[in-house]
Design an enzyme around this catalytic site. Structure first.
Site, mmCIF file in Angstrom:
data_model
loop_
_atom_site.group_PDB
_atom_site.id
_atom_site.type_symbol
_atom_site.label_atom_id
_atom_site.label_comp_id
_atom_site.label_asym_id
_atom_site.label_seq_id
_atom_site.Cartn_x
_atom_site.Cartn_y
_atom_site.Cartn_z
ATOM 1 N N PHE A 1 21.979 -39.889 10.823
ATOM 2 C CA PHE A 1 21.563 -39.765 12.229
ATOM 3 C C PHE A 1 22.595 -38.941 12.986
ATOM 4 O O PHE A 1 23.784 -39.278 13.007
ATOM 5 C CB PHE A 1 21.453 -41.164 12.855
ATOM 6 C CG PHE A 1 21.014 -41.156 14.294
ATOM 7 C CD1 PHE A 1 19.682 -40.964 14.631
ATOM 8 C CD2 PHE A 1 21.934 -41.344 15.319
ATOM 9 C CE1 PHE A 1 19.269 -40.965 15.962
ATOM 10 C CE2 PHE A 1 21.530 -41.348 16.655
ATOM 11 C CZ PHE A 1 20.191 -41.155 16.975
ATOM 12 N N GLU B 1 33.636 -34.060 10.715
ATOM 13 C CA GLU B 1 33.759 -35.199 11.643
ATOM 14 C C GLU B 1 35.103 -35.913 11.488
ATOM 15 O O GLU B 1 35.241 -37.078 11.852
ATOM 16 C CB GLU B 1 32.602 -36.181 11.398
ATOM 17 C CG GLU B 1 31.216 -35.568 11.507
ATOM 18 C CD GLU B 1 30.880 -35.043 12.896
ATOM 19 O OE1 GLU B 1 31.329 -35.644 13.877
ATOM 20 O OE2 GLU B 1 30.203 -34.003 12.993
HETATM 21 C C1 SIN Z 1 27.034 -36.402 15.846
HETATM 22 O O1 SIN Z 1 26.621 -35.346 16.321
HETATM 23 O O2 SIN Z 1 26.225 -37.218 15.316
HETATM 24 C C2 SIN Z 1 28.476 -36.777 15.842
HETATM 25 C C3 SIN Z 1 29.282 -36.168 16.923
HETATM 26 C C4 SIN Z 1 29.385 -34.680 16.864
HETATM 27 O O3 SIN Z 1 29.678 -34.126 15.795
HETATM 28 O O4 SIN Z 1 29.172 -34.028 17.895
#
Ligand code: SIN
Length: 188
Positions: free
Chosen positions: A24, A99
């Site tokens: 997700f 991440e």
């Molecule tokens: C995400 O988009 O699900 C995590 C946060 C990001 O990488 O902006």
């Protein structure tokens, strides 16, 4: 300050025995899918809110001038719309690196908007990570975002790309909209 969560995520290796996993995305993972996926579908997470409470020292800011990026916070009264991707586990090598500034993989149940419920994963930056910035008023958050730029581009572009993606999905997210209005220069 930042911490590299790559090794923690690799060690935990959630869903390692699965051939496919639902991921997700609720922030840049909605609009920047720079990884292979089998399919994607809009999905909703219940009991969570999207908040610009995580610092970005590596993508949308620098250690000297961190930006703010999205994370999820538990909120029983709320829900968060995002994009679910069906991926193969090898994609986590790339995602864990992308991440790495404080995000940990978290297992949960996703409601695909087609009516199906699936088990999946989300990257969440919790308040105990070193890059956590936490809440502030929207004027201060927007000001910080307006002044931050990192190797992946301006922090402003991150927010506006997310806002555009949510508009395209027909979603109204009050926190994102509030920041969008401020960054576009209107407060109406
Ligand atoms: C995400 O988009 O699900 C995590 C946060 C990001 O990488 O902006």
């Amino acid at each position: 300050m930042s911490i590299d969560t790559t090794a923690i995520n690799r060690e935990a290796n959630l869903f390692a025995d699965h051939d496919e996993v639902w991921l997700f995305g609720y922030g840049s993972l909605i609009y920047k899918a720079d990884f292979a996926f089998l399919e994607r579908r809009p999905a909703r997470l219940h009991g969570w809110s999207r908040r610009f409470w995580q610092g970005s020292h590596d993508h949308r800011g620098t250690p000297a001038r961190p930006g703010r990026v999205a994370t999820l916070v538990a909120d029983a009264t709320s829900s968060c719309l995002g994009m679910a991707y069906r991926i193969t586990p090898d994609v986590f090598t790339h995602l864990d690196h992308r991440e790495k500034n404080g995000y940990l993989r978290h297992a949960l149940t996703l409601d695909l908007l087609d009516g199906n419920e699936v088990e999946g994963l989300v990257y969440v930056a919790r308040e105990d990570n070193a890059a956590w910035l936490g809440p502030d008023d929207d004027d201060a958050i927007a000001m910080q975002i307006a002044n931050a730029v990192g190797p992946s581009g301006s922090n402003r572009d991150y927010v506006l790309a997310l806002a555009d993606a949510l508009h395209a999905l027909g979603e109204q997210d009050a926190h994102v909209s509030s920041l969008e209005r401020r960054l576009r220069g209107t407060r109406a």
